[in-house]
Design a protein around this motif. Structure first.
Motif, short mmCIF file in Angstrom:
data_model
loop_
_atom_site.label_atom_id
_atom_site.label_comp_id
_atom_site.label_asym_id
_atom_site.label_seq_id
_atom_site.Cartn_x
_atom_site.Cartn_y
_atom_site.Cartn_z
N VAL A 164 47.66 44.07 33.65
CA VAL A 164 46.07 43.93 33.42
C VAL A 164 45.38 44.51 34.65
CG1 VAL A 164 44.36 41.99 33.42
CG2 VAL A 164 46.62 41.75 32.15
N VAL A 165 45.76 44.27 35.82
CA VAL A 165 45.15 45.16 36.89
C VAL A 165 44.99 46.55 36.54
CG1 VAL A 165 44.91 45.58 39.34
CG2 VAL A 165 45.49 43.23 38.55
N ASP A 166 46.03 47.18 36.45
CA ASP A 166 46.17 48.53 36.24
C ASP A 166 45.18 49.18 34.94
OD1 ASP A 166 47.38 51.36 36.63
OD2 ASP A 166 48.07 50.81 34.55
N ALA A 167 45.16 48.20 33.82
CA ALA A 167 44.47 48.65 32.70
C ALA A 167 43.05 48.40 33.25
CB ALA A 167 44.69 48.02 31.45
N LEU A 168 42.62 47.55 33.95
CA LEU A 168 41.08 47.49 34.13
C LEU A 168 40.87 48.58 35.10
CD1 LEU A 168 41.18 43.47 35.19
CD2 LEU A 168 39.91 44.83 33.34
N LYS A 169 41.63 48.79 36.13
CA LYS A 169 41.05 50.16 36.60
C LYS A 169 41.25 51.50 36.16
CE LYS A 169 43.36 48.30 41.32
NZ LYS A 169 44.38 48.41 42.22
N ARG A 170 42.06 51.43 35.00
CA ARG A 170 42.00 52.71 34.27
C ARG A 170 41.03 52.91 33.42
NH1 ARG A 170 45.49 52.80 30.66
NH2 ARG A 170 46.72 50.91 30.92
N THR A 171 40.36 51.78 32.83
CA THR A 171 39.14 51.86 31.82
C THR A 171 37.85 51.41 32.18
OG1 THR A 171 39.90 49.47 31.10
CG2 THR A 171 41.15 51.17 30.03
N ARG A 172 37.91 51.26 33.46
CA ARG A 172 36.56 50.74 34.07
C ARG A 172 35.48 51.81 34.06
NH1 ARG A 172 35.91 48.31 39.85
NH2 ARG A 172 37.21 49.94 40.25
N PRO A 173 34.37 51.67 33.09
CA PRO A 173 33.34 52.61 32.86
C PRO A 173 32.53 52.87 34.40
CG PRO A 173 33.13 50.68 31.34
CD PRO A 173 34.25 50.37 32.43
N VAL A 174 32.07 54.14 34.49
CA VAL A 174 31.38 54.55 35.53
C VAL A 174 30.36 53.73 36.28
CG1 VAL A 174 32.33 56.93 35.41
CG2 VAL A 174 30.22 56.35 34.28
N HIS A 175 29.76 53.30 35.10
CA HIS A 175 28.52 52.53 35.69
C HIS A 175 28.76 51.17 36.10
CE1 HIS A 175 29.21 51.11 31.46
NE2 HIS A 175 28.60 50.14 31.77
N ILE A 176 30.05 50.62 36.17
CA ILE A 176 30.45 49.34 36.42
C ILE A 176 31.01 49.47 37.72
CG2 ILE A 176 31.85 47.24 36.18
CD1 ILE A 176 31.71 47.59 33.24
N THR A 177 30.34 48.82 38.86
CA THR A 177 30.83 49.05 40.17
C THR A 177 31.33 48.03 40.76
OG1 THR A 177 28.56 48.80 41.00
CG2 THR A 177 29.23 50.87 40.70
N THR A 178 30.97 46.63 40.16
CA THR A 178 31.64 45.59 40.59
C THR A 178 33.13 45.60 41.22
OG1 THR A 178 31.64 44.57 38.43
CG2 THR A 178 29.80 44.10 39.84
N PRO A 179 33.63 44.80 42.00
CA PRO A 179 35.13 44.91 42.25
C PRO A 179 36.02 44.22 41.23
CG PRO A 179 34.08 43.25 43.67
CD PRO A 179 32.94 43.82 42.82
N ILE A 180 37.14 44.72 41.33
CA ILE A 180 38.48 43.97 40.53
C ILE A 180 39.15 43.35 41.78
CG2 ILE A 180 40.57 44.43 39.27
CD1 ILE A 180 39.24 46.92 38.17
N VAL A 181 39.58 41.99 41.72
CA VAL A 181 40.14 41.45 42.77
C VAL A 181 41.46 40.72 42.14
CG1 VAL A 181 39.93 39.24 44.08
CG2 VAL A 181 38.04 40.45 43.57
N ASP A 182 42.56 40.93 42.63
CA ASP A 182 43.96 40.71 42.14
C ASP A 182 44.51 39.95 43.01
OD1 ASP A 182 44.52 42.70 44.15
OD2 ASP A 182 45.39 44.10 42.68
N HIS A 183 44.18 39.19 44.12
CA HIS A 183 45.01 38.83 45.05
C HIS A 183 44.77 37.18 45.38
CE1 HIS A 183 41.56 40.20 47.17
NE2 HIS A 183 42.00 39.08 48.00
N THR A 184 43.92 36.66 44.59
CA THR A 184 43.54 35.20 44.87
C THR A 184 44.17 34.25 43.85
OG1 THR A 184 41.65 35.71 43.31
CG2 THR A 184 41.09 35.99 45.61
N LEU A 185 44.06 33.00 44.48
CA LEU A 185 44.43 31.99 43.37
C LEU A 185 43.25 31.46 42.58
CD1 LEU A 185 47.14 30.13 43.31
CD2 LEU A 185 46.15 28.66 45.01
#
Length: 362
Positions: A164-185
């Motif tokens: 899921v993390v990889d797919a989010l990074k690969r498909t993120r549109p250029v106009h979306i700059t908010t972070p993807i956080v993958d290490h939290t509970l």
């Protein structure tokens, strides 16, 4: 008055539909994206392949299932509403409609407990449950019991989480700059209000709840209401053979009265699946046994630190991106053919000119 239901343990209708989701075998695929709202489900379903025509069913209890193919791979999108009870209906009833493995990604909104902007996407590594303690005296506040209880963490499937993390990074549109956080509970609460520390006119004794939770779990990142229960059921499920019923099946179709979109006929699979067995003709037990794999992606709609709330325009943009990304993650996860539900007679069977087209299962 509805017809008598004969099996109170696990009710089904005469045509073998489960009681709350209204589904039967062949109407839900092994790969599943689950959301809360029907509008989000229909929006994501717009990405499905045009053929076969996606199958849509809405049960009397408000669950909506849309099943089709994405890039040729069978997938289902299921809208379940909110909270642990609805998540329980979803996981248990879908599991009893499927042969083989079950892969689930929950996509929903959440409140952020860390300093990230609204519109961020969190893929939690695991989840805890936060529940109201009914033995606490909420009326007076005088009690030896704590007002809220927390569970031990349960982890997401690590391979699915990373996909899921990889797919989010690969498909993120250029106009979306908010972070993807993958290490939290994540923390899944049994209330939108009291168990998430929100203040209302009720004596909830929760003013210090968030502070206490953050002290107990330094990596806590989000609040919502479903992820823990899905991860919990996935982690503890173990297949066991069930004896065939000797009595007739339940009689009432009215128990679910599903509304099926007329563009696609229902499944013609009449038998109840043996969840322990392969869907191949010999129906031998699967080795290793089938399993449920689960993960989640959470869109931060509200920041509990800044009190910001996402705009409708931002919601539309984030939902479009994350919905497609989760579909990409699901279809990219390889499931061996003998661990997939049978295609013949299913709603995702590809038919051309009245004859089934040969497809490669994945």
């Amino acid at each position: 008055m509805k017809d008598r239901i004969l099996d109170a343990n696990f009710p089904r209708t005469l045509d073998q539909r489960v009681y709350h989701l209204g589904l039967r075998a062949g109407e839900v695929a092994n790969r599943i994206l689950t959301v809360g709202s029907p509008s989000r489900a229909h929006g994501i379903a717009s990405y499905l392949d045009p053929a076969p025509t996606p199958f849509t069913l809405t049960s009397e209890r408000g669950f909506t299932t849309i099943t089709g193919r994405y890039k040729g791979v069978p997938v289902s999108i299921v809208s379940i509403g909110m909270g642990h009870p609805n998540a329980d209906f979803f996981v248990r009833e879908v599991r009893e409609c499927l042969n083989g493995d079950m892969v689930v990604v929950r996509l929903g909104s959440c409140g952020g407990l860390i300093d990230v902007p609204v519109g961020s996407v969190v893929v939690p590594k695991g989840s805890i449950a936060v529940t109201r303690n009914y033995d606490f005296d909420f009326a007076t506040g005088r009690s030896d019991e704590p007002p809220y209880r927390t569970s031990k963490p349960v982890l997401a499937d690590s391979t699915l989480h990373d996909a899921v993390v990889d797919a989010l990074k690969r498909t993120r549109p250029v106009h979306i700059t908010t972070p993807i956080v993958d290490h939290t509970l994540n923390a899944s609460a049994d209330s939108f209000y009291s168990s998430q520390g929100r203040q209302t006119s009720f004596p909830d004794h929760n003013a210090d709840l968030i502070e206490r939770l953050m002290a107990e779990h330094r990596d806590l990142g989000t609040f919502e209401m479903e992820t823990f229960h899905i991860l919990h059921l996935a982690s503890c499920w173990r297949p066991a053979a069930h004896a065939s019923a000797t009595d007739a099946p339940p009689l009432s179709r009215d128990a679910t009265a599903p509304s099926i979109y007329p563009a696609h006929p229902p499944s013609t699979q009449a038998d109840i699946p043996d969840v322990t067995a392969t869907s191949a003709g010999d129906h031998q037990p699967l080795k290793p046994p089938p399993r449920i794999r689960a993960a989640a992606a959470q869109m931060v709609f509200a920041s509990r630190t800044s009190q910001d709330f996402i705009t409708p325009q931002e919601v539309a943009s984030i939902e479009a991106w994350t919905g497609r990304a989760v579909l990409e993650a699901l279809v990219g996860l390889v499931i061996q053919p003998d661990r997939l539900h049978e295609e013949k007679g299913s709603v995702w069977e590809v038919v051309q000119n009245g004859e089934a087209e040969i497809t490669v299962p994945r």
